[in-house]
Design an enzyme around this catalytic site. Structure first.
Site, mmCIF file in Angstrom:
data_model
loop_
_atom_site.group_PDB
_atom_site.id
_atom_site.type_symbol
_atom_site.label_atom_id
_atom_site.label_comp_id
_atom_site.label_asym_id
_atom_site.label_seq_id
_atom_site.Cartn_x
_atom_site.Cartn_y
_atom_site.Cartn_z
ATOM 1 N N ASP A 1 0.864 -1.183 0.000
ATOM 2 C CA ASP A 1 0.000 0.000 0.000
ATOM 3 C C ASP A 1 0.899 1.232 0.000
ATOM 4 O O ASP A 1 2.108 1.114 0.206
ATOM 5 C CB ASP A 1 -0.904 -0.002 1.253
ATOM 6 C CG ASP A 1 -1.810 1.230 1.320
ATOM 7 O OD1 ASP A 1 -2.336 1.639 0.273
ATOM 8 O OD2 ASP A 1 -1.977 1.788 2.425
ATOM 9 N N SER A 2 0.278 2.386 -0.148
ATOM 10 C CA SER A 2 1.050 3.630 -0.095
ATOM 11 C C SER A 2 1.472 3.966 1.339
ATOM 12 O O SER A 2 2.303 4.848 1.534
ATOM 13 C CB SER A 2 0.205 4.772 -0.632
ATOM 14 O OG SER A 2 -0.924 4.948 0.202
ATOM 15 N N CYS B 1 -4.248 -1.385 -2.077
ATOM 16 C CA CYS B 1 -4.389 0.055 -2.262
ATOM 17 C C CYS B 1 -5.325 0.257 -3.441
ATOM 18 O O CYS B 1 -5.010 -0.169 -4.564
ATOM 19 C CB CYS B 1 -3.013 0.645 -2.552
ATOM 20 S SG CYS B 1 -3.040 2.381 -2.993
ATOM 21 N N GLU C 1 -3.054 8.760 8.181
ATOM 22 C CA GLU C 1 -1.600 8.610 8.342
ATOM 23 C C GLU C 1 -1.097 9.412 9.553
ATOM 24 O O GLU C 1 -0.131 9.042 10.190
ATOM 25 C CB GLU C 1 -0.861 9.047 7.070
ATOM 26 C CG GLU C 1 -1.068 8.119 5.870
ATOM 27 C CD GLU C 1 -0.337 6.778 5.986
ATOM 28 O OE1 GLU C 1 0.660 6.681 6.724
ATOM 29 O OE2 GLU C 1 -0.793 5.802 5.347
ATOM 30 N N CYS D 1 -11.016 2.637 -0.148
ATOM 31 C CA CYS D 1 -9.630 2.980 0.216
ATOM 32 C C CYS D 1 -9.316 2.203 1.484
ATOM 33 O O CYS D 1 -10.134 2.178 2.418
ATOM 34 C CB CYS D 1 -9.509 4.485 0.472
ATOM 35 S SG CYS D 1 -7.906 4.956 1.148
ATOM 36 N N HIS E 1 -7.406 2.751 3.808
ATOM 37 C CA HIS E 1 -7.225 3.544 5.037
ATOM 38 C C HIS E 1 -8.562 3.748 5.770
ATOM 39 O O HIS E 1 -8.574 4.010 6.970
ATOM 40 C CB HIS E 1 -6.670 4.937 4.722
ATOM 41 C CG HIS E 1 -5.204 4.974 4.405
ATOM 42 N ND1 HIS E 1 -4.663 4.407 3.272
ATOM 43 C CD2 HIS E 1 -4.154 5.522 5.080
ATOM 44 C CE1 HIS E 1 -3.350 4.612 3.262
ATOM 45 N NE2 HIS E 1 -3.026 5.283 4.352
#
Ligand code: DGL
Length: 262
Positions: free
Chosen positions: A6-7, A69, A150, A182, A184
């Site tokens: 993932d990012s 992701c 994040e 997403c 996240h």
């Protein structure tokens, strides 16, 4: 080993779901924290990052890959499957199938929230339409949510206000199903549910891909992904990363810093 990238830390929601659905499998995780977020980058750049991340995971012993992701999956999954000869899963296909199944039985109105790259790619409406053309799909890009996660701003007043703003258009469309497009966003699920409405069914892409992976591994006993312990790599360390990893897994996670490419 099952390679997951993932990012940033969001894909750890996928790694955690894989642990739950496929216990005993060895995972190798790469979170590209140095280059996050991907969702505001161009498709060409995201594809380059995806290629480098897969090379990194292969060099560390991955035998299959999960693109954890949505931003990367939406613009790079097909190219990566052409370029690499190992099994590549991504979060979008399983999520689409689940959302269609749920919404078809209700009013057929699906909301999708995701990064700018994911929403602009129109991958969800396209794939949902391939299964059931009757369904209505309403997307909303939410570029502020990945940085908030994040940063570990998971229950701040500002986060709640931004979520209300992003969800309002979908609430007005009276969606019956909401796709967390997403990886996240599962970390914000408890804030999202009351703001979109408690009757709206939330589809979490991390759980859906883990469920399909379990089926695949059951059908392919020759895929030995049980050797070695799980390892977690990030391309940069941020103060919030270890705390978020701990929150997702419910235990401390040792993060090692390494780069995936130039
Ligand atoms: N977790 C990633 C996703 O599922 C976030 C991508 C980003 O960095 O923008 O889209």
């Amino acid at each position: 080993m099952i390679g997951i990238f993932d990012s940033g830390v969001g894909g750890m929601t996928v790694a955690h779901a894989v642990e739950q659905f496929c216990p005993g499998r060895a995972l190798i995780y790469f979170g590209d924290l140095a280059r996050t977020p991907y969702g505001s980058k161009s498709p060409a750049v995201i594809r380059r990052y995806a290629r480098q991340n897969i090379d990194f995971l292969l060099a560390h012993g991955a035998r299959m890959i999960i693109i954890a992701c949505n931003s990367a999956a939406s613009v790079a999954a097909e190219d990566m499957r052409r370029e690499f000869s190992l099994p590549i899963f991504d979060v979008i296909g399983p999520t689409v199938r689940r959302a269609v199944e749920i919404s078809s039985a209700v009013s057929g109105r699906i909301g999708v929230i995701g990064t700018r790259a994911t929403i602009n790619s129109a991958v969800y409406p396209r794939k949902i339409g391939q299964i059931n053309q009757e369904l209505r799909v309403y997307g909303n890009e939410c570029p502020l949510l990945v940085p908030l996660v994040e940063e570990g701003w998971l229950n701040r007043r500002e986060t709640r206000m931004i979520l209300r703003y992003y969800l309002r258009p979908l609430k007005m469309r009276q969606v019956d199903t909401l796709v967390l497009g997403c990886t996240h966003y599962p970390l914000l699920r408890d804030l999202i549910q009351p703001r979109i409405g408690k009757r709206v069914r939330i589809v979490d892409s991390s759980i859906e891909v883990a469920r399909e992976l379990r089926q695949y591994l059951n059908d392919h006993p020759e895929c030995d992904t049980t050797t070695g312990g799980s390892k977690f790599y990030v391309s940069d360390m941020t103060p919030a990363a270890a705390a978020t990893a701990r929150r997702i897994f419910g235990r401390p996670i040792e993060l090692q810093v390494q780069q995936a490419g130039g």
